[in-house]
Design a protein around this motif. Structure first.
Motif, PDB file in Angstrom:
ATOM      1  N   UNK A 190      73.691 100.829   0.381  1.00  0.00           N
ATOM      2  CA  UNK A 190      73.702 100.584   1.782  1.00  0.00           C
ATOM      3  C   UNK A 190      73.763  98.890   2.144  1.00  0.00           C
ATOM      4  N   UNK A 191      74.551  98.332   3.195  1.00  0.00           N
ATOM      5  CA  UNK A 191      74.273  96.977   3.456  1.00  0.00           C
ATOM      6  C   UNK A 191      73.799  96.996   4.871  1.00  0.00           C
ATOM      7  N   UNK A 192      72.878  95.913   4.930  1.00  0.00           N
ATOM      8  CA  UNK A 192      72.187  95.491   5.936  1.00  0.00           C
ATOM      9  C   UNK A 192      73.301  95.109   7.276  1.00  0.00           C
ATOM     10  N   UNK A 193      73.505  95.448   8.393  1.00  0.00           N
ATOM     11  CA  UNK A 193      74.227  95.175   9.580  1.00  0.00           C
ATOM     12  C   UNK A 193      73.534  94.189  10.231  1.00  0.00           C
ATOM     13  N   UNK A 194      74.104  93.493  11.200  1.00  0.00           N
ATOM     14  CA  UNK A 194      73.506  92.837  12.094  1.00  0.00           C
ATOM     15  C   UNK A 194      73.055  93.189  13.213  1.00  0.00           C
ATOM     16  N   UNK A 239      70.324  93.600  14.656  1.00  0.00           N
ATOM     17  CA  UNK A 239      68.985  92.778  14.350  1.00  0.00           C
ATOM     18  C   UNK A 239      67.892  93.646  15.048  1.00  0.00           C
ATOM     19  N   UNK A 240      66.761  93.534  14.647  1.00  0.00           N
ATOM     20  CA  UNK A 240      65.573  93.733  15.271  1.00  0.00           C
ATOM     21  C   UNK A 240      64.993  92.559  15.783  1.00  0.00           C
ATOM     22  N   UNK A 241      64.194  92.579  16.974  1.00  0.00           N
ATOM     23  CA  UNK A 241      63.793  91.367  17.140  1.00  0.00           C
ATOM     24  C   UNK A 241      62.718  90.552  16.452  1.00  0.00           C
ATOM     25  N   UNK A 242      62.987  89.444  16.102  1.00  0.00           N
ATOM     26  CA  UNK A 242      62.112  88.597  15.392  1.00  0.00           C
ATOM     27  C   UNK A 242      61.534  87.593  16.529  1.00  0.00           C
ATOM     28  N   UNK A 243      61.591  87.378  17.731  1.00  0.00           N
ATOM     29  CA  UNK A 243      61.284  86.733  18.487  1.00  0.00           C
ATOM     30  C   UNK A 243      60.172  87.345  19.450  1.00  0.00           C
ATOM     31  N   UNK A 290      69.602 106.700   6.647  1.00  0.00           N
ATOM     32  CA  UNK A 290      70.439 107.537   5.490  1.00  0.00           C
ATOM     33  C   UNK A 290      69.240 108.794   5.067  1.00  0.00           C
ATOM     34  N   UNK A 305      56.199  93.391  14.057  1.00  0.00           N
ATOM     35  CA  UNK A 305      57.339  92.829  14.764  1.00  0.00           C
ATOM     36  C   UNK A 305      58.243  91.690  13.796  1.00  0.00           C
ATOM     37  N   UNK A 360      63.764  98.655  13.078  1.00  0.00           N
ATOM     38  CA  UNK A 360      63.862  99.445  14.183  1.00  0.00           C
ATOM     39  C   UNK A 360      64.562 100.748  13.727  1.00  0.00           C
ATOM     40  N   UNK A 393      58.199  92.882  24.235  1.00  0.00           N
ATOM     41  CA  UNK A 393      59.319  92.375  23.094  1.00  0.00           C
ATOM     42  C   UNK A 393      60.700  92.308  23.880  1.00  0.00           C
ATOM     43  N   UNK A 449      61.535  82.898  13.667  1.00  0.00           N
ATOM     44  CA  UNK A 449      60.665  83.009  14.778  1.00  0.00           C
ATOM     45  C   UNK A 449      60.868  81.535  15.435  1.00  0.00           C
ATOM     46  N   UNK A 492      68.118  88.159   8.916  1.00  0.00           N
ATOM     47  CA  UNK A 492      69.251  89.218   9.079  1.00  0.00           C
ATOM     48  C   UNK A 492      70.210  88.970   8.194  1.00  0.00           C
ATOM     49  N   UNK A 506      71.782  90.654   4.641  1.00  0.00           N
ATOM     50  CA  UNK A 506      73.123  91.012   4.455  1.00  0.00           C
ATOM     51  C   UNK A 506      73.743  90.363   3.169  1.00  0.00           C
ATOM     52  N   UNK A 515      72.038  91.812  -0.026  1.00  0.00           N
ATOM     53  CA  UNK A 515      72.558  93.139  -0.213  1.00  0.00           C
ATOM     54  C   UNK A 515      74.180  92.812  -0.893  1.00  0.00           C
TER      55      UNK A 515
END
Lengths: 185, 773
Positions: free
Chosen positions: A170-174, A176-180, B111, B352, B357, B380, B436, B446, B450, B453
């Motif tokens: 599986x490849x990460x997609x963008x 994104x989760x909040x990092x801020x 998955x 966080x 998520x 958030x 951050x 992120x 990518x 991966x």
């Protein structure tokens, strides 16, 4: 006058013989048996051994490219391989001759297999196991997805499945989760 | 001192550490802690949900199962066998195995993985824990095995199997207990230390026994004073019999101090080289939660069936830490902690900074899930729009791994894997400090994830390609060798035959003898030319030609009558044909004689020779006709039995005969089409057809060729029509066979038979189609 000409001829002659023998020795001592570019091109090719390029395997195609064959004949490698080949050969990229498909893996519907061994003979990487009148199966880790086993099957029991998506590939997609988050500042 | 590996911690360094010296790592950030929300309340039991979903697949490998659907299970019962380095998974409450199927895993991909679903009975009955004897008497190998069988993995977040970390126990100098818990919001380890300090020390005793370190450091961030206090109190109360020195080290709060390599740098001042493992420095680090689990496993004999999870975030009305059974659905916990769900409620697993998520709550808690964060939008906010990099360099200042995040970003975007390797992307711990501090809101981590991966995939593919290349090469070599072997065998067999032949003929080489004879003859005739006329060899040749012609004519005659409409008067026709052939041969012989008549005076031998030749030709023609007759009498019989069927068989054979000599001896039986002795008739007809064809082509310049050609054309047309019919039949046969194969009621043997029949029919249809082209 004659002496000086003789000296010149002699000197040049000796030099010629010297360098000639040096070159001759080097050509034997440092002889390159195989064109190293073939190895490099072979390393770029995806090694599916599918023959879609019209050559019986990746190495022969690499050899052919080295001899001036088109670089766009490898659909399994797709655009990426073509570009790498173009870069290595120092030529302009060419439009891919054929359709780029997602990676596939062969699967034998085992209840329909009659054990004819035709697919085993067709597999270029020995990724199918089985024996006469025994069920055959594909070692999916070794299968290159070349599809060469599909046509010989008399009962059409070989499917080409796309490689299943698992947590490993599986490849990460963008998304994104909040990092801020709120800072103290 | 000098004999030690250069990487190991030295005695001086250990002394420095125990004397209280502290170091720090590069960068780091101070995110808002948000720990108070959950750190105040005691750990409670999360309760037993109706269903527990325990994932047993790990990295695509599924271990052997010990239970099956419908089996009753007790808490702590092993569900799987040990498989490689994988730990055993256990039932986390009592009940019945409801299903073993693919369920969504707690993974950013969402998955499914193979999971055991347990329908709980609410009784929470556990297996009888078998309390081991004093662990101090057991060898460390046994304890490591116990830890693997208890299913213990690193509970800090990465989930690395603990027994693997502990099995490299040679030359371990320093054991670090990681209780830093630097990620915002999470207080699971904090509460654990406050409530279970004594158990933690018992766990440390076990680890000390396994690893035999010289120094043990418990590292706690200074934002957890109660935890430090609880530890110190417990230490005073307990009379630990440790050989190693034990230090509780309070470290300054700085994210990400809880990361393994960063914590090692804080404690020892040493950086772990890229690609090396801390054990190579003589350091082992274990999370404090893992230490607790080790105590339970080794001292109490309890496998890991639950873990402490922080439930926090403003969207939850209740907050706090809970002891959650592994496999509890997150939705169950959210309901229990009264999620005040807002639209597009965000659910974050982990903190966080490093968490991910998930899209819904129907995902089970796993051993690595230390926090479930349900924040409100105010808490958030949605990420701001990403802007271009302004090259401020803040990220490089913040990076705890001393990397260059800007460069990594560019090369991640341009997918330049070589450059990413040059800039040590693999050293990135994905802590999120760079993102951050980024004023442009670039989600740097992120991009790195990518890119990582992609690099991983590319590496896998390169590996696979290399394997394929080698396998192909080996196969080619094998086939080549087989070919050489085969040739050698054939050669040997030929030699043997020759030898045998020689022996049979009393040591005389027949071929050589024949050659010698031929030579002698040639020499003779050459010598004879001087005295005799040149016509002699010519006439002999003419006789031979006549013989051949006679034979061919006979065959042609015979064959032209072997059409599908053949009737019972065939023998008669054949007799006529034979007669004609004889007549022709006679005629030919006569012609020969005539041609020789002018030389008859000179050589009396020649006419005699020609006569002999003619006689031979006659005999041959007769024989051929007889053979023809025989083969046709079969057909005649067939015709009498079932004219239609025989005609079909003959037509089939004709189609086959088109392939001529190559196909003559092939088994061309068509079981569905000609049930009564069809093979014989088919073969006979095929032979006849082949002969007819040959004769026709040879006789193309004969006067009677028009009749033959007409016959041939007719047959061809019939064959073509019939081929179509046959193809249809074959196709139907394929279809029927497949239908039969698909019929669930038919037995396996019938299935197989039908499949084979279908395959044969299909192959034939294919062949016919090819022939048509």
């Amino acid at each position: 006058m004659i002496i000086s000409i003789a000296i010149a001829i002699l000197t040049l002659g000796i030099l010629g013989a010297l360098f000639g023998s040096l070159l001759g020795y080097s050509s034997i001592r440092f002889k390159v048996k195989e064109d190293p570019i073939v190895e490099e091109l072979d390393a770029i090719l995806p090694q599916t051994q599918c023959g879609q390029c019209g050559y019986p395997g990746c190495k022969p195609y690499a050899q052919a490219i080295a001899n001036g064959e088109e670089i766009n004949k490898c659909p399994p490698g797709g655009q990426a391989v073509m570009l790498q080949l173009a870069e290595r050969m120092g030529i302009e990229p060419q439009a891919l001759d054929g359709e780029e498909k997602p990676k596939l893996v062969a699967f034998i519907r085992e209840d329909q297999c009659i054990g004819c061994t035709k697919c085993i003979q067709a597999c270029p990487v020995d990724a199918i196991i089985g024996s006469t009148r025994q069920m055959h199966t594909v070692i999916s880790d070794e299968c290159t997805g070349c599809e060469l086993c599909v046509a010989p099957c008399p009962t059409d029991c070989i499917d080409m499945n796309p490689i299943a998506l698992t947590t490993q590939n599986w490849q990460w997609d963008l998304n994104r989760i909040p990092t801020k988050i709120n800072t103290e500042l | 001192m000098t004999t030690q590996p250069i990487n190991l911690l030295s005695e001086e360094q250990l002394a420095q550490i125990s004397s209280g010296k502290q170091w720090t790592f590069h960068g780091g950030v101070h995110p808002q802690e948000n720990k108070i929300q959950s750190s105040g309340s005691a750990i409670c039991d999360a309760g037993i949900p109706e269903f527990l979903v325990i994932g047993i697949e790990h990295k695509g490998h599924s271990p052997e199962m010990l239970v099956k659907v419908g089996d009753p299970v007790l808490k702590g019962q092993a569900l799987t066998k040990v498989y490689g380095a994988m730990v055993v998974q256990h039932a986390s409450s009592s009940g019945i195995v409801h299903a073993i199927e693919k369920r969504t895993d707690l993974h950013p991909s969402g998955l499914p993985v193979l999971s055991v679903v347990i329908k709980t009975d609410g009784l929470d009955r556990s297996i009888a824990y078998n309390k081991p004897d004093n662990f101090r008497d057991a060898p460390s190998v046994t304890l490591i095995e116990t830890i693997q069988h208890a299913g213990i993995v690193g509970l800090g977040g990465a989930g690395f199997p603990s027994h693997l970390k502990l099995s490299h126990s040679d030359g371990i100098k320093l054991l670090i207990i990681n209780a830093a818990e630097c990620e915002p919001y999470i207080t699971a380890d904090d509460r654990l230390m406050q409530e279970h300090a004594q158990e933690i020390f018992q766990g440390i005793e076990v680890l000390e026994h396994i690893l035999q370190p010289k120094l043990i450091v418990i590292a706690v961030e200074d934002n957890k004073p109660q935890a430090v206090e609880a530890l110190q109190l417990a230490l005073q109360k307990m009379h630990l019999t440790l050989r190693a020195e034990l230090i509780i080290r309070t470290i300054p709060t700085l994210y990400p101090s809880g990361s393994e390599k960063q914590l090692i740098e804080i404690i020892t001042g040493r950086q772990t080289p890229l690609g090396k493992h801390p054990t190579e420095l003589g350091i082992v680090m274990q999370n404090v939660g893992t230490v607790f689990a080790v105590k339970e496993a080794v001292v109490d004999g309890k496998p890991l069936t639950s873990r402490i999870v922080t439930l926090t975030g403003d969207a939850l009305r209740k907050k706090g830490n809970a002891s959650v059974r592994i496999g509890t659905p997150i939705q169950y916990l959210l309901d229990k902690y009264q999620l005040n769900s807002e639209t597009a409620q965000k659910l974050i697993i982990g903190g966080p900074m490093m968490g991910f998520s998930i899209s819904h709550g129907d995902i089970p808690v796993t051993k690595t899930c230390n926090c479930i964060l349900a924040p409100t939008v105010q808490e958030i906010p949605a990420p701001s729009a990403e802007m271009s990099c302004i090259r401020c360099g803040e990220c490089a200042h913040a990076c705890p791994a001393s990397l260059l995040p800007q460069q990594l970003l560019w090369y991640s975007q341009s997918k330049d894997h070589d450059k990413l390797d040059d800039y040590n992307l693999s050293a990135c711990i994905e802590c999120g400090a760079c993102a951050f501090v980024c004023p442009s809101n670039i989600p740097l981590v992120e991009y790195y994830r990518v890119a990582k991966a992609e690099i991983n995939t590319a590496e896998q593919e390169a590996k696979k390609a290399e394997t394929a290349r080698i396998r192909h090469k080996n196969r080619e070599a094998r086939l080549e060798q087989a070919k050489i072997d085969r040739q050698a065998k054939h050669k040997q067999a030929a030699e043997k035959r020759k030898q045998q032949l020689k022996e049979k003929n009393g040591g005389e080489d027949l071929i050589a003898a024949a050659l010698a004879r031929a030579k002698a003859k040639k020499a003779d005739s050459a010598a004879g030319e001087n005295s005799e006329q040149a016509d002699t060899p010519k006439s002999a040749a003419a006789a031979a030609v006549a013989r051949a012609k006679a034979k061919k004519a006979a065959l042609a005659e015979a064959a032209s009558e072997s059409s599908a409409t053949g009737t019972a008067d065939k023998p008669k026709n054949d007799a006529v044909a034979a007669a004609v052939a004889r007549a022709k041969a006679k005629k030919a012989a006569q012609a020969q004689q005539d041609s020789q008549s002018d030389v008859a005076e000179e050589t009396q031998l020649d006419p005699k020779k020609a006569a002999v030749a003619a006689a031979i030709a006659r005999a041959k023609a007769k024989k051929a006709a007889q053979a023809q007759q025989d083969s046709q009498s079969d057909i005649a019989e067939e015709t009498q039995v079932d004219p239609k069927k025989a005609a079909v068989a003959a037509a089939v054979a004709r189609a086959k005969a088109k392939k001529a000599a190559a196909q003559q001896n092939s088994e061309t039986a068509e079981p569905e089409e000609a049930p009564s002795d069809p093979k014989k008739a088919a073969v006979a007809a095929a032979v006849a057809k082949a002969k007819a064809k040959k004769a026709a082509s040879a006789n193309a310049d004969q006067p009677d060729n028009s009749a033959v050609t007409a016959a041939r054309e007719k047959r061809k047309e019939q064959a073509r029509l019939h081929k179509q019919e046959k193809q249809q039949l074959a196709n139907e046969a394929v279809k029927n066979s497949l239908d039969t194969a698909l019929d669930k009621n038919s037995t396996a043997a019938e299935d197989r038979k039908a499949k084979i029949a279908a395959a044969v029919a299909k192959a034939k249809a294919r062949q016919t189609a090819q022939k048509d082209q």
